[in-house]
Design an enzyme around this catalytic site. Sequence first.
Site, PDB file in Angstrom:
ATOM      1  N   TYR A 293      -2.256  -1.236  10.082  1.00  0.00           N
ATOM      2  CA  TYR A 293      -2.164  -1.628   8.674  1.00  0.00           C
ATOM      3  C   TYR A 293      -0.905  -1.037   8.048  1.00  0.00           C
ATOM      4  O   TYR A 293      -0.150  -1.733   7.357  1.00  0.00           O
ATOM      5  CB  TYR A 293      -3.410  -1.136   7.945  1.00  0.00           C
ATOM      6  CG  TYR A 293      -3.487  -1.462   6.484  1.00  0.00           C
ATOM      7  CD1 TYR A 293      -3.884  -2.727   6.052  1.00  0.00           C
ATOM      8  CD2 TYR A 293      -3.203  -0.508   5.512  1.00  0.00           C
ATOM      9  CE1 TYR A 293      -3.984  -3.029   4.701  1.00  0.00           C
ATOM     10  CE2 TYR A 293      -3.299  -0.787   4.166  1.00  0.00           C
ATOM     11  CZ  TYR A 293      -3.691  -2.052   3.758  1.00  0.00           C
ATOM     12  OH  TYR A 293      -3.787  -2.338   2.421  1.00  0.00           O
TER      13      TYR A 293
ATOM     14  N   SER B 107       0.854  -1.194   0.000  1.00  0.00           N
ATOM     15  CA  SER B 107       0.000   0.000   0.000  1.00  0.00           C
ATOM     16  C   SER B 107       0.883   1.235   0.000  1.00  0.00           C
ATOM     17  O   SER B 107       1.985   1.218   0.571  1.00  0.00           O
ATOM     18  CB  SER B 107      -0.903   0.019   1.241  1.00  0.00           C
ATOM     19  OG  SER B 107      -1.573   1.271   1.363  1.00  0.00           O
TER      20      SER B 107
END
Length: 252
Positions: free
Chosen positions: A151, A139
């Site tokens: 995350y 990401s």
Amino acid sequence: MDLNLNNKKVLVTGGSRGIGKGIARVFLEEGANVGVVARGQKGLDEVKQEFKNIRTYQADLTEENERIKCMNEFINDFSNIDVLINNSGGSNGGDVLETHISTFKEAMEYNYYSAVHFSKLAAQHMLKQQSGSIINITSITGRESGGKVTYNNAKSALISFTKAFANEAIRYGIRVNSVAPGAIIHLSGAWQKRLDENPEKINQYIQTNIPAGRFGIVQEVADVVVFLASEKANWVVGATLNVDGGQSRSNF
């Protein structure tokens, strides 16, 4: 462009919906033999119904023994593995002070350790043929701030692992890379839910944060992944490619 992926054996984790499903679809269109892994049997049944020539594997990839079992099942079905796409993952927790340490551990298990272990399992088979491609779906928030910290931490670790393992594995003909998506919209994703709940706020977010002026779509991520897995990208090793419409602020 012919990517020469016909009959390649490809395993996609988190492949029953969203980006993973889109990646599986493009590999199938390229003539590859594809298996997908997911935790939920319902989603796998739907994928099997949509793509008649796909193999499905139900597994909770946060569990080490299930990862081993899944890889063994794939090898039994296909005899070897040419491409592994580590796409499983998810977001949890909130602000640092409000998030229990166990949640950080869960995020690492789901987003990081599962990919590391699956990469090691796949590489053991790729060594025998002295070739293979491993692609981690990371990401842009693993490279900079934004999103939930659990995350981000896990994706940042996975980007670092990608480079470290790439430098080790390339001597055996195994290429390791990662793709870092920005904000990608699909029906089962968080961005679609947010857009439905507050379109004015989300459209303002797009105009402020994404230079391209729109969300990315799954196809745009899948096309990059499939190219990276092909021999056309033979000299791409240890890279993390942003697929984000200019959203990230990093200049590397």
